[in-house]
Design a protein around this motif. Structure first.
Motif, PDB file in Angstrom:
ATOM      1  N   VAL A 138       1.012  -7.210   4.269  1.00 30.98           N
ATOM      2  CA  VAL A 138      -0.011  -7.268   3.096  1.00 30.98           C
ATOM      3  C   VAL A 138      -1.064  -8.119   3.154  1.00 30.98           C
ATOM      4  O   VAL A 138      -2.347  -7.934   3.048  1.00 30.98           O
ATOM      5  N   SER A 139      -1.274  -9.216   4.186  1.00 32.56           N
ATOM      6  CA  SER A 139      -2.202  -9.732   4.285  1.00 32.56           C
ATOM      7  C   SER A 139      -3.311  -9.434   5.207  1.00 32.56           C
ATOM      8  O   SER A 139      -4.380  -9.565   4.645  1.00 32.56           O
ATOM      9  N   HIS A 140      -2.593  -8.320   5.996  1.00 32.10           N
ATOM     10  CA  HIS A 140      -3.898  -7.593   6.898  1.00 32.10           C
ATOM     11  C   HIS A 140      -4.712  -6.181   6.199  1.00 32.10           C
ATOM     12  O   HIS A 140      -5.259  -5.891   6.151  1.00 32.10           O
ATOM     13  N   VAL A 141      -3.105  -5.801   4.909  1.00 26.93           N
ATOM     14  CA  VAL A 141      -4.440  -4.961   4.090  1.00 26.93           C
ATOM     15  C   VAL A 141      -5.666  -5.376   3.295  1.00 26.93           C
ATOM     16  O   VAL A 141      -6.546  -4.847   3.175  1.00 26.93           O
ATOM     17  N   LEU A 142      -5.022  -6.585   3.215  1.00 29.44           N
ATOM     18  CA  LEU A 142      -6.102  -7.206   1.867  1.00 29.44           C
ATOM     19  C   LEU A 142      -7.481  -7.496   2.763  1.00 29.44           C
ATOM     20  O   LEU A 142      -8.510  -8.058   2.365  1.00 29.44           O
ATOM     21  N   ASP A 143      -7.180  -8.426   4.187  1.00 29.33           N
ATOM     22  CA  ASP A 143      -8.468  -7.825   5.222  1.00 29.33           C
ATOM     23  C   ASP A 143      -9.114  -9.611   4.734  1.00 29.33           C
ATOM     24  O   ASP A 143     -10.355  -9.162   5.007  1.00 29.33           O
ATOM     25  N   PRO A 144      -8.979 -10.599   4.664  1.00 23.58           N
ATOM     26  CA  PRO A 144      -9.225 -11.275   4.185  1.00 23.58           C
ATOM     27  C   PRO A 144     -10.256 -11.956   5.772  1.00 23.58           C
ATOM     28  O   PRO A 144      -9.865 -11.902   6.494  1.00 23.58           O
ATOM     29  N   GLN A 186      -4.884   2.258   2.861  1.00 24.33           N
ATOM     30  CA  GLN A 186      -4.932   1.096   3.868  1.00 24.33           C
ATOM     31  C   GLN A 186      -4.252   0.840   5.316  1.00 24.33           C
ATOM     32  O   GLN A 186      -4.694   1.586   5.682  1.00 24.33           O
ATOM     33  N   ASP A 187      -4.718  -0.458   5.555  1.00 27.08           N
ATOM     34  CA  ASP A 187      -4.998  -0.778   6.973  1.00 27.08           C
ATOM     35  C   ASP A 187      -4.263  -1.944   7.205  1.00 27.08           C
ATOM     36  O   ASP A 187      -4.778  -2.818   7.044  1.00 27.08           O
ATOM     37  N   PRO A 188      -2.930  -1.658   7.868  1.00 23.74           N
ATOM     38  CA  PRO A 188      -2.055  -1.035   8.832  1.00 23.74           C
ATOM     39  C   PRO A 188      -1.236  -0.280   8.088  1.00 23.74           C
ATOM     40  O   PRO A 188      -1.532  -0.394   6.888  1.00 23.74           O
ATOM     41  N   GLN A 189      -0.833   1.379   8.464  1.00 28.47           N
ATOM     42  CA  GLN A 189      -0.411   1.957   7.383  1.00 28.47           C
ATOM     43  C   GLN A 189       0.728   2.258   8.196  1.00 28.47           C
ATOM     44  O   GLN A 189       1.510   2.746   8.713  1.00 28.47           O
ATOM     45  N   VAL A 190       1.498   1.350   7.439  1.00 25.58           N
ATOM     46  CA  VAL A 190       3.209   1.007   7.909  1.00 25.58           C
ATOM     47  C   VAL A 190       4.726   1.859   7.487  1.00 25.58           C
ATOM     48  O   VAL A 190       5.213   2.433   7.520  1.00 25.58           O
ATOM     49  N   GLY A 191       4.200   1.856   5.970  1.00 29.35           N
ATOM     50  CA  GLY A 191       5.206   1.931   4.811  1.00 29.35           C
ATOM     51  C   GLY A 191       5.136   3.562   4.748  1.00 29.35           C
ATOM     52  O   GLY A 191       4.556   4.110   5.362  1.00 29.35           O
ATOM     53  N   GLY A 192       6.147   4.020   4.371  1.00 30.91           N
ATOM     54  CA  GLY A 192       5.502   5.400   4.064  1.00 30.91           C
ATOM     55  C   GLY A 192       4.753   5.216   2.386  1.00 30.91           C
ATOM     56  O   GLY A 192       4.787   4.738   2.033  1.00 30.91           O
ATOM     57  N   GLU A 193       4.420   7.011   2.123  1.00 27.90           N
ATOM     58  CA  GLU A 193       3.396   7.449   1.083  1.00 27.90           C
ATOM     59  C   GLU A 193       4.253   7.023  -0.428  1.00 27.90           C
ATOM     60  O   GLU A 193       5.418   6.981  -0.386  1.00 27.90           O
ATOM     61  N   GLY A 194       3.764   6.946  -1.541  1.00 25.63           N
ATOM     62  CA  GLY A 194       4.305   6.694  -2.893  1.00 25.63           C
ATOM     63  C   GLY A 194       5.025   7.260  -3.143  1.00 25.63           C
ATOM     64  O   GLY A 194       5.577   8.844  -2.677  1.00 25.63           O
ATOM     65  N   MET A 195       6.179   7.340  -4.089  1.00 21.97           N
ATOM     66  CA  MET A 195       6.770   8.474  -4.752  1.00 21.97           C
ATOM     67  C   MET A 195       6.160   8.973  -6.045  1.00 21.97           C
ATOM     68  O   MET A 195       5.606   8.416  -6.945  1.00 21.97           O
ATOM     69  N   LEU A 196       6.637  10.256  -6.174  1.00 26.96           N
ATOM     70  CA  LEU A 196       6.333  11.611  -7.065  1.00 26.96           C
ATOM     71  C   LEU A 196       6.779  10.515  -8.305  1.00 26.96           C
ATOM     72  O   LEU A 196       7.824   9.679  -8.771  1.00 26.96           O
ATOM     73  N   GLY A 197       6.197  10.770  -9.995  1.00 26.54           N
ATOM     74  CA  GLY A 197       6.837  10.298 -11.101  1.00 26.54           C
ATOM     75  C   GLY A 197       5.880   9.977 -12.029  1.00 26.54           C
ATOM     76  O   GLY A 197       6.529   9.710 -13.146  1.00 26.54           O
ATOM     77  N   ALA A 198       5.068   9.313 -11.868  1.00 25.08           N
ATOM     78  CA  ALA A 198       4.111   8.741 -12.771  1.00 25.08           C
ATOM     79  C   ALA A 198       2.800   9.299 -12.834  1.00 25.08           C
ATOM     80  O   ALA A 198       1.759   8.480 -13.194  1.00 25.08           O
ATOM     81  N   GLY A 225     -15.170  -6.672  -4.388  1.00 27.72           N
ATOM     82  CA  GLY A 225     -14.666  -6.492  -3.921  1.00 27.72           C
ATOM     83  C   GLY A 225     -12.230  -5.913  -4.278  1.00 27.72           C
ATOM     84  O   GLY A 225     -12.299  -5.342  -4.668  1.00 27.72           O
ATOM     85  N   VAL A 226     -11.708  -7.034  -3.117  1.00 26.87           N
ATOM     86  CA  VAL A 226     -10.879  -5.929  -2.787  1.00 26.87           C
ATOM     87  C   VAL A 226      -9.416  -6.529  -3.727  1.00 26.87           C
ATOM     88  O   VAL A 226      -9.357  -8.360  -3.190  1.00 26.87           O
ATOM     89  N   LEU A 227      -8.399  -5.877  -4.486  1.00 25.51           N
ATOM     90  CA  LEU A 227      -7.426  -6.292  -5.085  1.00 25.51           C
ATOM     91  C   LEU A 227      -6.156  -5.510  -4.241  1.00 25.51           C
ATOM     92  O   LEU A 227      -6.316  -4.148  -4.033  1.00 25.51           O
ATOM     93  N   VAL A 228      -5.237  -6.199  -3.580  1.00 23.89           N
ATOM     94  CA  VAL A 228      -3.866  -6.362  -3.493  1.00 23.89           C
ATOM     95  C   VAL A 228      -3.112  -6.425  -4.298  1.00 23.89           C
ATOM     96  O   VAL A 228      -2.970  -7.653  -4.209  1.00 23.89           O
ATOM     97  N   TYR A 229      -1.869  -5.637  -4.706  1.00 22.79           N
ATOM     98  CA  TYR A 229      -0.858  -5.628  -5.636  1.00 22.79           C
ATOM     99  C   TYR A 229       0.562  -5.162  -4.490  1.00 22.79           C
ATOM    100  O   TYR A 229      -0.029  -4.037  -4.108  1.00 22.79           O
ATOM    101  N   SER A 230       1.344  -6.097  -4.798  1.00 19.67           N
ATOM    102  CA  SER A 230       2.029  -6.132  -3.997  1.00 19.67           C
ATOM    103  C   SER A 230       3.718  -6.082  -4.948  1.00 19.67           C
ATOM    104  O   SER A 230       3.525  -7.130  -5.759  1.00 19.67           O
ATOM    105  N   THR A 231       4.536  -5.250  -4.633  1.00 15.23           N
ATOM    106  CA  THR A 231       5.710  -6.322  -5.097  1.00 15.23           C
ATOM    107  C   THR A 231       6.866  -5.888  -3.961  1.00 15.23           C
ATOM    108  O   THR A 231       6.747  -5.477  -3.013  1.00 15.23           O
TER     109      THR A 231
END
Length: 370
Positions: free
Chosen positions: A127-133, A300-312, A267-273
């Protein structure tokens, strides 16, 4: 990563711990005295004991035996007798059982180089790397406790700039301050403050750099939102109700609205859960894009996780811009460290993604006004 061990002989002398203590043991911890709920009648210091987790919270404190639902966690050596544990509570806080044969081999990093290391799950570090401060920027960590991401952000900035950390629970804010002090980070300022009220509505009132803040005050904002926590693992306290799970979406949207207002143009906003529900993740992204047209979803960089889920209702391209860490496919019980050493970098990343907590990350950029 952890590896399951088989054929551990269970002992007649038993120690029962609470669900949260059980989670910690599975992550490599010893059993500390406050986590002990029950111990066999004649347990003495130095006895070999089997440790179990009371996953339903039915065991009575100080019981001499327990026949309810329990999960075997492994064997250890008792540091104290039953009498010493239960006659001296609550002042006892040290190790009650030193784990010698845990079911899962998961090394503990507790108090290992505390001035240099802060233990985090893989997605939390991503997450912190994606935010890229960047050095010199002003960053807001809107829901910061216990401060793992806060301190990581400050470290990535080389401690140059300002990191504002908010949390509405005072003892958690003190923990953030302690962690910053321990790691020698001077750029962090932590406040006990409700993130939903962090936007200053009275433009004439001067708060001298303390919350609430004026609109467009921050270069980057991390909203690691309060959530149902369904991605946390190991988790032996699965007691969610439908009411509890559905209560998080409105709170997350309040916090997101504040974050969107506090973010500077460009600016950059990163949302995570740390949860896996569609309602708290992809549905929130779809809502944000519709509600705040000046926000754009970013790769996003780095891209380690999978892509989002269908349904939204998000497009295929939008789903690819999200990161969803999926723990539903884990290493087989026969996997060993040798097979991991032989794995290439792509395989290692795949394994890390599959053997971690469930997590979700979305990155937005606020368009500059024309």
């Amino acid at each position: 990563m952890s590896f399951r061990r088989k054929n551990i002989k269970q002992q007649p002398c038993e120690v029962i711990v609470g669900a949260q203590c059980g989670n910690a043991v599975l992550r490599g911890a010893h059993v500390y005295v406050p986590g002990v709920v029950s111990a066999s009648k004649f347990m003495k210091g130095g006895d070999v004991v089997s440790v179990y987790s009371d996953i339903k919270g039915k065991c009575k404190k100080g019981a001499k035996e327990f026949d309810g639902t329990k999960i075997f966690l492994g064997n250890g050596i008792s540091e104290l007798s039953r009498k010493e544990i239960f006659s001296r509570l609550p002042e006892l806080k040290g190790i009650g059982v030193r784990m010698t044969d845990p079911v899962y081999l998961s090394p503990s990093f507790d108090n290992v180089l505390p001035s240099y290391l802060f233990l985090q799950n893989l997605p939390s570090a991503v997450v912190s790397h994606v935010l890229d401060p960047q050095p010199g920027e002003k960053i807001l960590d809107l829901c910061a406790a216990p401060g793992g991401k806060t301190t990581h952000i400050a470290a990535l900035m080389h401690d140059q700039g300002e990191v504002i950390a908010l949390d509405k629970i005072s003892n958690k804010v003190e923990k953030i301050k302690q962690n910053a002090l321990l790691l020698g980070l001077n750029s962090i300022r932590a406040f006990c403050f409700d993130g939903t009220k962090a936007l200053k509505l009275d433009m004439l009132k001067d708060t001298d750099g303390e919350p609430p803040f004026l609109p467009e005050s921050f270069d980057r904002i991390l909203l690691d939102a309060p959530c149902s926590g369904m991605g946390q693992r190991p988790n032996m306290a699965c007691t969610w109700t439908l009411k509890e799970v559905t209560s998080y979406q409105p709170l997350q949207r309040k916090l997101f609205t504040v974050a969107a207002e506090l973010l500077k143009p460009g600016g950059v906003l990163v949302y995570s859960t740390c949860t896996v529900t569609l309602a708290e993740n992809e549905e929130q992204v779809a809502w944000a894009l519709e509600t705040f047209p000046h926000l754009q979803l970013q790769h996003q960089d780095p891209q380690v996780g999978g892509e989002g889920m269908l349904g939204a209702g998000l497009s295929s391209e939008q789903l690819k811009r999200l990161q969803r860490f999926d723990p539903c496919v884990v290493l087989s019980q026969d996997s060993d460290t040798g097979s991991l050493r032989d794995a290439g970098i792509e395989d290692t990343i795949w394994l890390a993604n599959k053997d971690c907590i469930g997590f979700f990350i979305a990155k937005f950029v606020k368009c500059k006004s024309t």
